[in-house]
Design an enzyme around this catalytic site. Structure first.
Site, PDB file in Angstrom:
ATOM      1  N   ARG A   1      -5.306  13.156  -6.121  1.00 29.96           N
ATOM      2  CA  ARG A   1      -6.340  12.733  -5.553  1.00 29.96           C
ATOM      3  C   ARG A   1      -7.358  13.665  -5.549  1.00 29.96           C
ATOM      4  O   ARG A   1      -8.605  13.650  -6.149  1.00 29.96           O
ATOM      5  CB  ARG A   1      -6.530  11.872  -4.625  1.00 29.96           C
ATOM      6  CG  ARG A   1      -7.504  10.935  -4.335  1.00 29.96           C
ATOM      7  CD  ARG A   1      -7.515  10.459  -2.901  1.00 29.96           C
ATOM      8  NE  ARG A   1      -8.678   9.497  -2.513  1.00 29.96           N
ATOM      9  CZ  ARG A   1      -9.728   9.846  -2.004  1.00 29.96           C
ATOM     10  NH1 ARG A   1     -10.259  11.156  -2.265  1.00 29.96           N
ATOM     11  NH2 ARG A   1     -10.828   8.917  -2.234  1.00 29.96           N
TER      12      ARG A   1
ATOM     13  N   ARG B   1       0.853  -1.198  -0.211  1.00 29.12           N
ATOM     14  CA  ARG B   1      -0.083   0.060  -0.002  1.00 29.12           C
ATOM     15  C   ARG B   1       0.928   1.209   0.045  1.00 29.12           C
ATOM     16  O   ARG B   1       0.559   2.165   0.443  1.00 29.12           O
ATOM     17  CB  ARG B   1      -1.203   0.088   1.089  1.00 29.12           C
ATOM     18  CG  ARG B   1      -1.849  -1.157   1.170  1.00 29.12           C
ATOM     19  CD  ARG B   1      -2.450  -1.747   0.113  1.00 29.12           C
ATOM     20  NE  ARG B   1      -3.735  -0.897  -0.128  1.00 29.12           N
ATOM     21  CZ  ARG B   1      -5.006  -0.916   0.348  1.00 29.12           C
ATOM     22  NH1 ARG B   1      -5.205  -1.851   1.261  1.00 29.12           N
ATOM     23  NH2 ARG B   1      -5.951   0.064   0.105  1.00 29.12           N
TER      24      ARG B   1
ATOM     25  N   ASP C   1      -7.182  -1.580  -7.457  1.00 22.62           N
ATOM     26  CA  ASP C   1      -7.612  -1.858  -6.220  1.00 22.62           C
ATOM     27  C   ASP C   1      -7.911  -3.545  -6.455  1.00 22.62           C
ATOM     28  O   ASP C   1      -8.350  -3.819  -7.808  1.00 22.62           O
ATOM     29  CB  ASP C   1      -8.894  -1.274  -5.848  1.00 22.62           C
ATOM     30  CG  ASP C   1      -9.117  -1.478  -4.300  1.00 22.62           C
ATOM     31  OD1 ASP C   1      -8.402  -1.017  -3.393  1.00 22.62           O
ATOM     32  OD2 ASP C   1      -9.899  -2.565  -3.989  1.00 22.62           O
TER      33      ASP C   1
ATOM     34  N   ARG D   1      -2.348   6.406   0.078  1.00 20.84           N
ATOM     35  CA  ARG D   1      -2.395   6.515   1.517  1.00 20.84           C
ATOM     36  C   ARG D   1      -1.413   7.267   2.026  1.00 20.84           C
ATOM     37  O   ARG D   1      -2.010   7.916   2.927  1.00 20.84           O
ATOM     38  CB  ARG D   1      -2.017   4.990   2.028  1.00 20.84           C
ATOM     39  CG  ARG D   1      -3.394   4.125   1.887  1.00 20.84           C
ATOM     40  CD  ARG D   1      -2.931   2.775   2.656  1.00 20.84           C
ATOM     41  NE  ARG D   1      -4.289   2.230   3.175  1.00 20.84           N
ATOM     42  CZ  ARG D   1      -4.375   1.073   3.862  1.00 20.84           C
ATOM     43  NH1 ARG D   1      -2.927   0.413   4.188  1.00 20.84           N
ATOM     44  NH2 ARG D   1      -5.390   0.518   3.975  1.00 20.84           N
TER      45      ARG D   1
ATOM     46  N   TYR E   1     -15.911 -10.109  -0.209  1.00 20.59           N
ATOM     47  CA  TYR E   1     -16.671  -8.793  -0.578  1.00 20.59           C
ATOM     48  C   TYR E   1     -17.899  -8.857  -1.409  1.00 20.59           C
ATOM     49  O   TYR E   1     -18.686  -8.051  -1.353  1.00 20.59           O
ATOM     50  CB  TYR E   1     -15.465  -7.780  -1.199  1.00 20.59           C
ATOM     51  CG  TYR E   1     -14.394  -7.135  -0.427  1.00 20.59           C
ATOM     52  CD1 TYR E   1     -15.128  -5.923   0.642  1.00 20.59           C
ATOM     53  CD2 TYR E   1     -13.175  -7.603  -0.078  1.00 20.59           C
ATOM     54  CE1 TYR E   1     -13.853  -5.644   1.292  1.00 20.59           C
ATOM     55  CE2 TYR E   1     -12.175  -6.970   0.372  1.00 20.59           C
ATOM     56  CZ  TYR E   1     -12.688  -5.775   1.381  1.00 20.59           C
ATOM     57  OH  TYR E   1     -11.729  -5.369   2.235  1.00 20.59           O
TER      58      TYR E   1
HETATM   59  O1  CP3 Z   1      -0.050  -1.158  -2.803  1.00 19.93           O
HETATM   60  C1  CP3 Z   1      -0.432  -0.024  -3.082  1.00 19.93           C
HETATM   61  O2  CP3 Z   1      -0.444   0.939  -2.913  1.00 19.93           O
HETATM   62  C2  CP3 Z   1      -1.031  -0.375  -4.848  1.00 19.93           C
HETATM   63  C3  CP3 Z   1      -2.602   0.006  -4.878  1.00 19.93           C
HETATM   64  C4  CP3 Z   1      -3.581  -0.752  -3.741  1.00 19.93           C
HETATM   65  C5  CP3 Z   1      -4.981  -0.232  -3.379  1.00 19.93           C
HETATM   66  N1  CP3 Z   1      -5.482  -1.222  -2.835  1.00 19.93           N
HETATM   67  C6  CP3 Z   1      -5.228   1.188  -3.571  1.00 19.93           C
HETATM   68  C7  CP3 Z   1      -6.037   1.829  -2.604  1.00 19.93           C
HETATM   69  C8  CP3 Z   1      -3.570  -2.194  -3.325  1.00 19.93           C
HETATM   70  C9  CP3 Z   1      -2.393  -3.414  -3.797  1.00 19.93           C
HETATM   71  C10 CP3 Z   1      -4.824  -2.481  -2.782  1.00 19.93           C
HETATM   72  C11 CP3 Z   1      -5.261  -3.900  -2.339  1.00 19.93           C
HETATM   73  C12 CP3 Z   1      -6.410  -4.001  -1.698  1.00 19.93           C
HETATM   74  N2  CP3 Z   1      -7.612  -3.098  -1.741  1.00 19.93           N
HETATM   75  C13 CP3 Z   1      -6.549  -4.985  -0.562  1.00 19.93           C
HETATM   76  C14 CP3 Z   1      -5.647  -5.873   0.039  1.00 19.93           C
HETATM   77  C15 CP3 Z   1      -4.341  -5.378   0.604  1.00 19.93           C
HETATM   78  C16 CP3 Z   1      -4.793  -5.177   2.018  1.00 19.93           C
HETATM   79  O3  CP3 Z   1      -4.511  -4.199   2.563  1.00 19.93           O
HETATM   80  O4  CP3 Z   1      -4.977  -6.249   2.760  1.00 19.93           O
HETATM   81  C17 CP3 Z   1      -7.943  -4.717  -0.072  1.00 19.93           C
HETATM   82  C18 CP3 Z   1      -8.436  -5.586   1.137  1.00 19.93           C
HETATM   83  C19 CP3 Z   1      -8.615  -3.587  -0.737  1.00 19.93           C
HETATM   84  C20 CP3 Z   1      -9.938  -3.242  -0.453  1.00 19.93           C
HETATM   85  C21 CP3 Z   1      -9.873  -1.700  -0.049  1.00 19.93           C
HETATM   86  N3  CP3 Z   1      -9.650  -0.681  -0.883  1.00 19.93           N
HETATM   87  C22 CP3 Z   1     -10.343  -1.287   0.964  1.00 19.93           C
HETATM   88  C23 CP3 Z   1     -10.626  -1.918   2.430  1.00 19.93           C
HETATM   89  C24 CP3 Z   1     -10.295   0.323   1.156  1.00 19.93           C
HETATM   90  C25 CP3 Z   1     -10.374   1.264   1.991  1.00 19.93           C
HETATM   91  C26 CP3 Z   1      -9.641   1.294   3.170  1.00 19.93           C
HETATM   92  C27 CP3 Z   1      -8.068   1.535   2.474  1.00 19.93           C
HETATM   93  O5  CP3 Z   1      -7.691   2.874   2.470  1.00 19.93           O
HETATM   94  O6  CP3 Z   1      -7.524   0.758   2.484  1.00 19.93           O
HETATM   95  C28 CP3 Z   1      -9.590   0.499  -0.170  1.00 19.93           C
HETATM   96  C29 CP3 Z   1      -9.064   1.930  -0.809  1.00 19.93           C
HETATM   97  C30 CP3 Z   1      -8.050   2.074  -1.422  1.00 19.93           C
HETATM   98  N4  CP3 Z   1      -7.325   1.087  -2.262  1.00 19.93           N
HETATM   99  C31 CP3 Z   1      -7.269   3.008  -1.203  1.00 19.93           C
HETATM  100  C32 CP3 Z   1      -6.176   2.957  -1.958  1.00 19.93           C
HETATM  101  C33 CP3 Z   1      -4.840   3.845  -2.215  1.00 19.93           C
HETATM  102  C34 CP3 Z   1      -7.598   4.456  -0.566  1.00 19.93           C
HETATM  103  C35 CP3 Z   1      -8.484   5.187  -1.322  1.00 19.93           C
HETATM  104  C36 CP3 Z   1      -8.656   6.573  -1.131  1.00 19.93           C
HETATM  105  O7  CP3 Z   1      -7.535   7.362  -1.608  1.00 19.93           O
HETATM  106  O8  CP3 Z   1      -9.329   7.176  -0.197  1.00 19.93           O
END
Ligand code: CP3
Length: 340
Positions: free
Chosen positions: A38, A25, A75, A29, A151
């Site tokens: 963003r 991540r 994602d 973030r 999900y």
């Molecule tokens: O690793 C990276 O930075 C690459 C991008 C990436 C995102 N999501 C971007 C994202 C990756 C590899 C993921 C994977 C992902 N997404 C997982 C598996 C990894 C883990 O953390 O266990 C899961 C479970 C998700 C589902 C998901 N997406 C959730 C639960 C959320 C909300 C909470 C959070 O911020 O993680 C997201 C949103 C998300 N995916 C964001 C990002 C940068 C945040 C969105 C924002 O900008 O508000």
């Protein structure tokens, strides 16, 4: 040709001058540069679906943190959407699905996605690969079938994912049917990512730890194995968070690297998994809230515990949004400066 191929060499068990490092991540973030892009784009999905911007935020951590790999900004939830179940990303709350899977007819309506169904990420990979110009490898990724399934049933995040688990207990035949469709979609998608230029693939099984060992062996592991068996073009990393109870079985997968979370003891995991896999991880992301001295000490302890071979340094899960990027850089620099 890659100028820095440490990550790939470590994954394949080849000699490295030092341990490679990246963070789960890392794209999005934490970086203020990400928040700026963003805000300009309006929302998360808009970013993911725009290859130029996805490319920009993918490369930010390489520029600002000096990590040894980029991970494509996307994602795991793009797969349910490509199968017919669109998601929304609700500000401060996370993912939300208007429709969820409840019965056989819902599963029948789901299509096996082609990589083209996630064209924007495939295009973002091709663009990022070109833009990176070989500086570091590009990591492609997908969710593991069980995590995607959870999900699709639950419709949002959950502490227990009890609806998804209930479905496994009450509708096992239907569950397998849906897991099968997710698996085929994921293989198509990952093959598309590799064709577009992904150098290595990571499979995220974020909710592995909520299943019982029996359920994990029936509903999760065989589908991950199918994906690993279908892909031999690039190295694969399997990160099954909380799946301490199947480490031995993870070690038997047809993949190169196993991710460890921070609850998994390094020596114990090495003994269970054996020497034929690279291990990735695993300090507690919360260590990065500590003072500088603690971060340096804990990072060196981690490196020493894993040893010089077959290790990719990372956190035990994704970096948290409110961690100071300067502390993240300290972690990265400590790994890069360390020598055995
Ligand atoms: O690793 C990276 O930075 C690459 C991008 C990436 C995102 N999501 C971007 C994202 C990756 C590899 C993921 C994977 C992902 N997404 C997982 C598996 C990894 C883990 O953390 O266990 C899961 C479970 C998700 C589902 C998901 N997406 C959730 C639960 C959320 C909300 C909470 C959070 O911020 O993680 C997201 C949103 C998300 N995916 C964001 C990002 C940068 C945040 C969105 C924002 O900008 O508000």
């Amino acid at each position: 040709m890659l100028k820095n191929d440490l990550l790939l060499r470590a994954a394949r068990g080849e000699k490295v001058e030092r341990t490679p490092v990246w963070l789960m991540r890392q794209a999005g973030r934490i970086l203020p540069e990400y928040r700026e892009v963003r805000a300009k784009m309006g929302g998360f999905k808009e970013l993911v679906e725009n290859p130029e911007f996805a490319c920009e935020v993918t490369i930010q951590p390489v520029d600002h943190l000096g990590v040894d790999a980029a991970i494509i900004f996307s994602d795991i939830l793009v797969i349910p959407e490509a199968m017919g179940l669109p998601y929304q990303m609700v500000e401060k709350r996370g993912p939300w699905f208007e429709k969820t899977i409840k019965c056989a007819a819902d599963i029948d309506r789901m299509v096996v996605a082609e990589a083209d169904g996630v064209r924007y990420t495939i295009d973002a990979i091709a663009m990022t690969k070109k833009e990176l110009d070989g500086r570091v490898p590009l990591i492609g990724f997908a969710g593991a079938p069980w995590t995607i399934f959870s999900y699709m049933i639950e419709g949002s995040g959950s502490k227990t994912f009890s609806n998804a688990k209930k479905f496994l207990y009450t509708e096992p035949v239907l569950a397998h049917k849906l897991l099968e469709k997710i698996t085929l979609s994921t293989i198509n998608y990952l093959k598309g990512q590799i064709e577009a230029g992904a150098d290595i693939i990571q499979i995220f099984d974020s909710w592995a730890g909520i299943l019982s060992p029996e359920q994990y062996k029936e509903f999760a592991l065989p589908y991950i194995a199918r994906i690993c068996d279908a892909i031999d073009e690039v190295p694969i990393t399997v990160f099954a968070k909380g799946a301490y109870f199947v480490r031995k079985e993870l070690g038997e997968l047809n993949c190169q690297t196993i991710g460890l979370d921070w609850n998994m003891d390094v020596a114990e995991s090495r003994a269970m998994i054996g020497n034929s896999k690279t291990l990735q991880g695993n300090i507690d992301p919360c260590v990065l809230y500590s003072d500088d001295e603690t971060i340096v000490t804990k990072t060196k302890e981690m490196l020493t515990a894993f040893g010089p071979n077959r290790h990719i340094a990372n956190l035990g899960h994704g970096v948290y949004p409110d961690i100071d990027p300067r502390k993240v850089k300290l972690f990265v620099d400590t790994v890069k400066e360390f020598r055995f």
